[in-house]
Design an enzyme around this catalytic site. Structure first.
Site: not given
Ligand code: LU0
Ligand code: ZN
Ligand code: CA
Ligand code: CA
Length: 525
Positions: A167, A293, A164, A366
């Site tokens: 991030e 992330h 992403h 995260e």
């Molecule tokens: O891709 C996402 O939505 C992630 C969480 C998933 C791995 C469940 N969260 S993020 O986009 O906020 N990094």
């Molecule tokens: Zn992410």
């Protein structure tokens, strides 16, 4: 008009994208998509008027030098060049000065290449694919026989980040890990043993187009996806919805191209996800995966596509491994651990594919900041050192598990730590060199021994091939003063055994006394 110019993009002296001999007819292209800060010569008001009439607007004019500065996308820089404007500097845009601690794509490349230059025996940088806009996707391989194919000889681990775009701390975390492993190699026993015994792959920036787009303007764009031009005129696919396991199955992604969680037209439609897939399919020795992330300080295990913890496609033992190790990782970092879908249903994520298809235990982390932080995705760069160092234990723990993740349950693999005894000769030696003896044993074999004097590692030796039983002599030179010596022994599974500590007094450089009878209690773990 026919300007002949040499335009240098001097990127730390490392990557001179050399655009020489530009002329109105030249077809020279910039190496990268994205945004550039351009300075060109337009020394008269007539020249600047011509520039404005041709469709550009100067951001700033330096009347003394006769130059004009503008921020432009690549295509516009090329248009300037085709029209023969004398370009003086063309600089890819990065983070603003107050966030200069973050690495943009070019700076990430520079770090990778300069570390690879300095540590050629343990770090190799490879291109594993190309982004939509054609940027090279880089993976750093860190291992003791880094130039060899170790697929048959060592367990592998994949750590990737920044899928992403916004991030950015996740790329910093991956860069930190690379730097940590190569700079601590040969000094830190745990790092040395991991680099010796594992094939470690780290992809610091898996969505470079999105990153460059996100930071090319301030305020930042808050961009999440890649930079795929969609048929409806919007841009971007959410790469973490584009993986091909239960893709689009469960209302955890969008079919609307402009949506933040657009899953793309097909599973693995994007070169960035497809390259990760091919990379993993090619390397069956990779037995564990981790991806970074932002944000909320969480460790997430699969699945994301269902609330069900143990659906039919989740093996109960694998589940127990991911929960047990995930909780340990969270504890090491001060994060919280839970199933991905405890956040919300998400389908087509990297973790669902990595576990669902390859059966590799995997987690999404995260990172910092906590959910309540006012700056959200953009913590100040001053936070980078503290927040990346914070995850050292987690990262080393995951790398260690790569040989046999089920070891966390005690069900498989080597769970027996080496034993090690440290003895010192009865007489003070001449010249102040202490010949320390380490008697070691392990059910499988000891791969590394080290001696610490207090917090300092004074001796470290890799053992190849691993040794089940034996005695090693390590010479020690210690500064005058009192020291507490502890020996450590690691095995291939990264179990560690420690000796009792011995107190040593070094009175001068020429003579040494110690009191082996004065055993003090072991100060660590
Ligand atoms: O891709 C996402 O939505 C992630 C969480 C998933 C791995 C469940 N969260 S993020 O986009 O906020 N990094
Ligand atoms: Zn992410
Ligand atoms: Ca290795
Ligand atoms: Ca063992």
């Amino acid at each position: 008009m026919n300007y002949r110019l040499g335009v240098y993009l001097l990127l730390g002296g490392l990557l001179p994208w050399l655009l020489v001999g530009w002329s109105p007819s030249s077809r020279t292209l910039l190496a990268r998509e994205g945004w550039y800060q351009v300075t060109l010569y337009a020394g008269t008001r007539e020249a600047r008027t011509a520039l404005v009439r041709a469709g550009w607007h100067p951001d700033a004019i330096d009347l003394d030098r006769g130059t004009v500065t503008m921020v432009l996308p690549r295509t516009e820089v090329e248009r300037l060049s085709r029209q023969g404007w004398p370009l003086l500097t063309v600089r890819p845009l990065g983070f603003p000065s107050w966030d200069a601690g973050y690495h943009d794509y070019t700076e990430m490349q520079e770090v990778l290449f300069s570390l690879a230059d300095r540590y050629p025996d343990i770090l190799a940088v490879q291109e594993y694919g190309r982004s939509v806009e054609g940027r090279a996707l880089y993976v750093a391989k860190i291992s003791d026989r880094v130039w060899e194919d170790e697929r048959a000889s060592e367990p592998g681990v994949l750590i990737f980040a920044n899928i992403h775009a916004r991030e950015h701390l996740s790329a910093e975390q991956a860069i930190w890990a690379i730097r940590h492993l190569v700079t601590r190699y040969g000094r830190d026993p745990a790092v040395t043993n991991l680099v010796n015994q594992r094939e470690i792959w780290i992809m610091p920036m898996t969505n470079p187009d999105g990153v460059e787009y996100d930071i090319a303007r301030y305020p930042y764009r808050y961009w999440r996806k890649n930079r795929r031009p969609n048929p409806d005129g919007s841009y971007g696919v959410d790469l973490n919805r584009n993986f091909g396991y239960r893709w689009g199955c469960c209302g955890g992604s969008s079919s609307t191209p402009s949506a933040e969680t657009y899953r793309g037209p097909a599973p693995f439609s994007e070169p960035e996800t497809n390259a990760i897939r091919n990379f993993l399919l090619d390397r069956p020795n990779i037995r564990i995966a981790l991806n970074f992330h932002m944000y909320s300080e969480l460790v997430l295990w699969p699945y994301g596509y269902t609330y069900d913890a143990l659906p039919p496609d989740m093996d109960p033992t694998d589940y127990a491994v991911m929960v047990r190790a995930g909780r340990k990782m969270a504890q090491l970092s001060g994060y919280r651990a839970m199933q991905a879908s405890d956040l919300y249903i998400a389908d087509g994520t990297s973790d669902d594919w990595i576990y669902g298809t390859l059966r590799i235990p995997t987690w999404t982390v995260e990172l910092y900041p906590p959910a309540s932080a006012p700056f959200g995705f953009y913590p100040p760069d001053e936070d980078i050192p503290r927040e990346t160092e914070r995850n050292r234990g987690m990262i080393e723990y995951v790398i260690a598990l790569a040989d046999e993740p089920r070891r966390v349950l005690g069900l498989a693999g080597d769970v027996i730590s080496p034993t090690v005894t440290l003895t010192l000769p009865p007489e003070p030696p001449a010249g102040g060199v202490i010949l320390a003896s380490l008697t070691i044993s392990d059910n499988v074999g000891v791969t590394l021994v080290a001696i610490r004097a207090g917090d300092t590692v004074t001796r470290l030796r890799s053992i190849e091939p691993p040794l089940r039983e034996g005695t090693l002599t390590l010479p020690l030179v210690l500064p005058p003063g009192e020291h507490t010596l502890v020996a450590e022994a690691y095995d291939r599974a990264h179990n560690v055994g420690r000796s009792e500590s011995l107190r040593v007094e070094v009175t001068s450089q020429a003579s040494t006394w110690w009191s082996p009878f004065m055993n003090v209690s072991t100060p660590r773990r």
